[in-house]
Scaffold this motif. Structure first.
Motif, PDB file in Angstrom:
ATOM      1  N   SER A   1     -15.551 -12.680  12.014  1.00  0.00           N
ATOM      2  CA  SER A   1     -14.343 -13.648  12.140  1.00  0.00           C
ATOM      3  C   SER A   1     -14.795 -14.963  12.195  1.00  0.00           C
ATOM      4  O   SER A   1     -14.173 -15.858  11.660  1.00  0.00           O
ATOM      5  CB  SER A   1     -13.520 -13.668  13.417  1.00  0.00           C
ATOM      6  OG  SER A   1     -14.326 -13.660  14.593  1.00  0.00           O
TER       7      SER A   1
ATOM      8  N   ASP B   1      -3.390 -19.111   9.771  1.00  0.00           N
ATOM      9  CA  ASP B   1      -3.270 -18.673  11.058  1.00  0.00           C
ATOM     10  C   ASP B   1      -1.739 -18.441  10.928  1.00  0.00           C
ATOM     11  O   ASP B   1      -0.676 -19.075  10.778  1.00  0.00           O
ATOM     12  CB  ASP B   1      -3.441 -20.130  11.877  1.00  0.00           C
ATOM     13  CG  ASP B   1      -3.400 -19.658  13.433  1.00  0.00           C
ATOM     14  OD1 ASP B   1      -2.673 -18.772  13.817  1.00  0.00           O
ATOM     15  OD2 ASP B   1      -3.819 -20.162  14.106  1.00  0.00           O
TER      16      ASP B   1
ATOM     17  N   PHE C   1      -0.346 -16.184  16.080  1.00  0.00           N
ATOM     18  CA  PHE C   1      -0.954 -15.501  17.308  1.00  0.00           C
ATOM     19  C   PHE C   1      -2.082 -15.586  17.924  1.00  0.00           C
ATOM     20  O   PHE C   1      -3.041 -15.583  17.159  1.00  0.00           O
ATOM     21  CB  PHE C   1      -0.503 -13.860  17.008  1.00  0.00           C
ATOM     22  CG  PHE C   1      -0.447 -13.071  18.000  1.00  0.00           C
ATOM     23  CD1 PHE C   1       0.723 -12.627  18.724  1.00  0.00           C
ATOM     24  CD2 PHE C   1      -1.811 -12.655  18.928  1.00  0.00           C
ATOM     25  CE1 PHE C   1       0.658 -11.835  19.973  1.00  0.00           C
ATOM     26  CE2 PHE C   1      -1.548 -11.811  19.834  1.00  0.00           C
ATOM     27  CZ  PHE C   1      -0.607 -11.273  20.314  1.00  0.00           C
ATOM     28  N   ASN C   2      -2.108 -16.169  19.195  1.00  0.00           N
ATOM     29  CA  ASN C   2      -3.122 -16.471  19.678  1.00  0.00           C
ATOM     30  C   ASN C   2      -3.215 -16.471  21.233  1.00  0.00           C
ATOM     31  O   ASN C   2      -2.361 -17.182  21.837  1.00  0.00           O
ATOM     32  CB  ASN C   2      -3.476 -17.881  19.236  1.00  0.00           C
ATOM     33  CG  ASN C   2      -3.993 -18.359  17.866  1.00  0.00           C
ATOM     34  OD1 ASN C   2      -5.072 -18.026  17.308  1.00  0.00           O
ATOM     35  ND2 ASN C   2      -3.046 -18.852  17.271  1.00  0.00           N
ATOM     36  N   GLU C   3      -3.902 -15.259  21.526  1.00  0.00           N
ATOM     37  CA  GLU C   3      -3.658 -14.838  23.041  1.00  0.00           C
ATOM     38  C   GLU C   3      -4.880 -14.536  23.665  1.00  0.00           C
ATOM     39  O   GLU C   3      -5.749 -13.766  23.256  1.00  0.00           O
ATOM     40  CB  GLU C   3      -2.702 -13.786  23.132  1.00  0.00           C
ATOM     41  CG  GLU C   3      -1.295 -13.991  22.946  1.00  0.00           C
ATOM     42  CD  GLU C   3      -0.367 -14.811  23.966  1.00  0.00           C
ATOM     43  OE1 GLU C   3      -1.078 -14.818  25.096  1.00  0.00           O
ATOM     44  OE2 GLU C   3       0.617 -15.143  23.604  1.00  0.00           O
TER      45      GLU C   3
ATOM     46  N   GLY D   1     -10.085 -13.957  22.120  1.00  0.00           N
ATOM     47  CA  GLY D   1      -9.180 -14.697  21.537  1.00  0.00           C
ATOM     48  C   GLY D   1      -8.391 -13.589  20.708  1.00  0.00           C
ATOM     49  O   GLY D   1      -8.930 -13.500  19.527  1.00  0.00           O
TER      50      GLY D   1
ATOM     51  N   GLU E   1      -6.287 -12.991  17.776  1.00  0.00           N
ATOM     52  CA  GLU E   1      -5.657 -13.910  16.737  1.00  0.00           C
ATOM     53  C   GLU E   1      -5.406 -12.991  15.565  1.00  0.00           C
ATOM     54  O   GLU E   1      -5.616 -11.921  15.598  1.00  0.00           O
ATOM     55  CB  GLU E   1      -6.785 -14.959  16.530  1.00  0.00           C
ATOM     56  CG  GLU E   1      -7.958 -14.208  15.712  1.00  0.00           C
ATOM     57  CD  GLU E   1      -9.059 -15.214  15.098  1.00  0.00           C
ATOM     58  OE1 GLU E   1      -9.089 -16.364  15.862  1.00  0.00           O
ATOM     59  OE2 GLU E   1      -9.873 -14.949  14.236  1.00  0.00           O
TER      60      GLU E   1
ATOM     61  N   ARG F   1      -5.134 -14.240  11.586  1.00  0.00           N
ATOM     62  CA  ARG F   1      -5.822 -15.002  10.525  1.00  0.00           C
ATOM     63  C   ARG F   1      -6.152 -14.301   9.214  1.00  0.00           C
ATOM     64  O   ARG F   1      -6.853 -13.210   9.391  1.00  0.00           O
ATOM     65  CB  ARG F   1      -6.734 -15.920  10.972  1.00  0.00           C
ATOM     66  CG  ARG F   1      -6.284 -16.905  12.133  1.00  0.00           C
ATOM     67  CD  ARG F   1      -7.302 -17.805  12.608  1.00  0.00           C
ATOM     68  NE  ARG F   1      -7.110 -18.610  13.804  1.00  0.00           N
ATOM     69  CZ  ARG F   1      -7.579 -19.606  14.630  1.00  0.00           C
ATOM     70  NH1 ARG F   1      -8.786 -19.791  14.200  1.00  0.00           N
ATOM     71  NH2 ARG F   1      -7.257 -20.149  15.682  1.00  0.00           N
TER      72      ARG F   1
ATOM     73  N   THR G   1      -8.264 -11.165  10.480  1.00  0.00           N
ATOM     74  CA  THR G   1      -8.193 -10.772  11.845  1.00  0.00           C
ATOM     75  C   THR G   1      -6.849 -10.376  12.360  1.00  0.00           C
ATOM     76  O   THR G   1      -5.858 -11.033  11.692  1.00  0.00           O
ATOM     77  CB  THR G   1      -8.830 -11.840  12.855  1.00  0.00           C
ATOM     78  OG1 THR G   1      -8.086 -12.889  12.837  1.00  0.00           O
ATOM     79  CG2 THR G   1     -10.319 -11.992  12.574  1.00  0.00           C
TER      80      THR G   1
ATOM     81  N   PRO H   1      -4.161  -9.045  15.889  1.00  0.00           N
ATOM     82  CA  PRO H   1      -4.364  -8.514  17.241  1.00  0.00           C
ATOM     83  C   PRO H   1      -4.765  -6.940  17.354  1.00  0.00           C
ATOM     84  O   PRO H   1      -4.377  -6.335  16.520  1.00  0.00           O
ATOM     85  CB  PRO H   1      -3.063  -8.717  17.740  1.00  0.00           C
ATOM     86  CG  PRO H   1      -2.361  -9.827  16.727  1.00  0.00           C
ATOM     87  CD  PRO H   1      -2.931  -9.491  15.539  1.00  0.00           C
TER      88      PRO H   1
ATOM     89  N   THR I   1      -1.183  -6.482   9.818  1.00  0.00           N
ATOM     90  CA  THR I   1      -1.189  -7.571  10.676  1.00  0.00           C
ATOM     91  C   THR I   1       0.121  -8.053  11.290  1.00  0.00           C
ATOM     92  O   THR I   1       0.339  -8.273  12.422  1.00  0.00           O
ATOM     93  CB  THR I   1      -1.864  -8.756  10.044  1.00  0.00           C
ATOM     94  OG1 THR I   1      -3.294  -8.240   9.443  1.00  0.00           O
ATOM     95  CG2 THR I   1      -2.204  -9.805  11.077  1.00  0.00           C
TER      96      THR I   1
ATOM     97  N   ILE J   1       1.217  -7.919  15.253  1.00  0.00           N
ATOM     98  CA  ILE J   1       1.724  -9.199  15.965  1.00  0.00           C
ATOM     99  C   ILE J   1       3.257  -8.615  16.746  1.00  0.00           C
ATOM    100  O   ILE J   1       3.383  -9.311  17.718  1.00  0.00           O
ATOM    101  CB  ILE J   1       1.981 -10.458  14.780  1.00  0.00           C
ATOM    102  CG1 ILE J   1       0.584 -10.882  14.323  1.00  0.00           C
ATOM    103  CG2 ILE J   1       2.979 -11.406  15.415  1.00  0.00           C
ATOM    104  CD1 ILE J   1       0.821 -11.788  13.006  1.00  0.00           C
TER     105      ILE J   1
END
Length: 518
Positions: free
Chosen positions: A172, A186, A189-191, A276, A278, A280, A299, A301, A350, A354
């Motif tokens: 990544s 992007d 989604f960023n957790e 993280g 994500e 992307r 990438t 989740p 993806t 998400i």
């Protein structure tokens, strides 16, 4: 500088290993450039599906790769422990493997590494970082520096390699993507979650022999088996929690005790870090002779377990197309279908991941209660069907489900050899017919298939031990089907006349794509 290689693979994780092995198997000179001095040795991924297992079969000893694996069903629970979703595992997936497999990544990587080193055509250069690249109309030059845990050594050894094409499988944070100046979209989604990998010090309790996602608004968390002797635990970071705090051993033991009543007498911690999660996607996957694959290109989740699976799909899609181009049987333009086929497929997956990630990361108590009520009332629609290819190197103008995956069963050949279909027919195109197609095709078409490296299998001359291939033909209502090397259905034939047209249409599809017939 070394002589010209056919392909340089940058990165030696699952995607790079698979690409290098498939190309080496096909006889191409490959150089691998990997900054780490050895295989990673720890599990980053824990789940593959049956399609991915079939790709591992093509790239390495699959039985060795999956020696510590198990079925992996999934439960999605709310904060009260009530079931929202149950995803079962089918032990007999259409590819000849369970459709959800929990496995130990180092076993998979070691099996592929061992296989490709035996080809004699793959040069593996570990401990070398790529620091620059230049490309011209004929090839790409990569500049290398010796690398250690502190990074590239400015005053250390340096070298250059030159290859006709480059596959960037360097993760990544891809250095190749940065060198090419490729941006990423992007998807919002960023957790951050902390990952705690463990080994069992006692037999794995039954309640841990599958994956469980706890969709608790107080703190989302999950656990999944890694084969039969290891376990992964993950916990969402709460506001105010720092990376340093969440990677301390004290925090790990506190979470394991609080959520699972486990302590040092139950498990040994082998890895702890903050990820993280994500989503992307690179804005372009091809720049001249360089291709982005795996996490370098996309990438997602982890909630579908499809990140690594998608990378291996990239590898096998690109490998057979490079093989045709490098062998002079197709022009360079065929390689444009790599992104046009793979991007829509991985983008759909993806977005599905998400959607599941939003379920798992619902932090508001009232929103979580509404979510639960919708699940219990049956108002949550089922996930969309798994995507197939919709265009590219596919037979057009038929009702056949082109772009979907073809099955694999066990067969026995006339000489008595018995095994998985791919092991006996090889890695390449496969024409599977109910009866010997020689008369219908004639010598010229058979010769074309041979030049393409296509196996021709007549089911009236082999034992279809599982009945899987005959059943598939009946399902298709066809007398034959033609599968691509990445297991994708190119097309079917409804009768003997159509069988000849099927082979002609493969030529036409490649010719229309690449501007030159195979």
């Amino acid at each position: 500088m070394d002589p010209l290689y056919d392909v340089a693979v940058v990165g030696y994780g699952p995607t790079g290993l698979t690409a290098a092995s498939l190309l080496g198997r096909l006889g191409h000179r490959v150089v691998v450039c990997e900054r780490w001095p050895g295989l990673y040795g720890l599990p980053r991924l824990t789940h593959i599906d049956d399609e991915t297992a079939r790709t591992v079969q093509a790239a390495g000893d699959v039985d060795e790769a999956l020696r510590d694996s198990s079925l992996c069903q999934y439960l999605w629970l709310n904060g009260k422990g009530e079931t929202l979703v149950r995803i079962p595992a089918d032990p007999r997936g259409p590819m000849g493997y369970p459709d959800h497999i929990s496995m130990y990544q180092p076993d998979v990587e070691s099996a592929i590494d061992k296989r490709l080193r035996g080809y004699g055509t793959v040069d593996v250069r570990q401990g070398w970082a790529v620091t620059g690249l230049d490309q011209d109309v004929e090839a790409v030059t990569l500049r290398l520096r010796g690398w250690n845990s502190d990074g590239a050594c400015a005053d250390g050894p340096h070298d250059e390699v030159r290859a006709r094409y480059v596959i960037a499988a360097d993760g990544s944070r891809s250095g190749i993507r940065e060198l090419l100046g490729v941006e990423r979209q992007d998807l919002g989604f960023n957790e951050p979650w902390v990952n705690i990998d463990t080994e069992w010090l006692r037999p794995q309790p039954p309640e841990f022999a599958y994956g469980t996602q706890y969709c608790d608004p107080a703190r989302g968390h999950m656990t999944i088996n890694i084969g039969t002797t290891r376990q992964r635990f993950e916990f969402a970071l709460l506001p105010g929690e720092t990376r340093e705090e969440m990677t301390s051993p004290e925090t790990a033991w506190r979470l394991l005790r609080e959520y699972h009543d486990l302590g040092p007498g139950d498990v040994r911690i082998t890895r702890q870090l903050v990820y993280g999660f994500e989503a992307r996607i690179a804005t372009r996957w091809r720049t001249g002779r360089v291709f982005l694959t795996g996490d370098a290109a996309h990438t997602m989740p982890p909630y579908l377990g499809q990140g690594a699976c998608s990378g291996l799909r990239d590898a096998t899609n690109l490998a057979w197309k490079l093989h045709l181009v490098l062998g002079g049987r197709a022009s360079d333009a065929l390689l444009d279908t790599y992104e046009s086929e793979r991007r829509p497929h991985v983008t759909a997956i993806t977005h599905a991941a998400i959607g599941l990630g939003k379920v798992a990361n619902t932090h508001d108590v009232e929103a979580a209660a509404a979510r639960d009520a919708a699940f219990f009332a049956g108002k949550v629609p089922p996930p969309p069907p798994f995507p197939s290819l919709t265009h590219g190197v596919l037979r057009q103008g038929t009702d056949a489900p082109v772009g979907t995956l073809t099955p694999q069963g066990r067969i026995r050949l006339a000489d008595g050899r018995t095994g998985r279909f791919d092991d006996l027919t090889g890695y390449g195109f496969a024409l599977v017919a109910a009866e010997n197609p020689a008369t219908a095709l004639g010598p010229e078409r058979l010769a074309r298939l041979e030049r393409l490296g296509c196996a021709v299998v007549a089911l009236d001359t082999v034992d279809d031990l599982d009945g899987r291939h005959r059943e598939y033909l009946q399902l298709l209502g066809a007398v034959a089907y033609l599968a691509r090397p990445d297991f994708v259905l190119f097309g079917t034939a409804t009768d003997r006349t159509d069988l000849a047209a099927l082979v002609d249409d493969l030529d036409a599809a490649l010719s229309g794509t690449v501007g030159a017939a195979v």
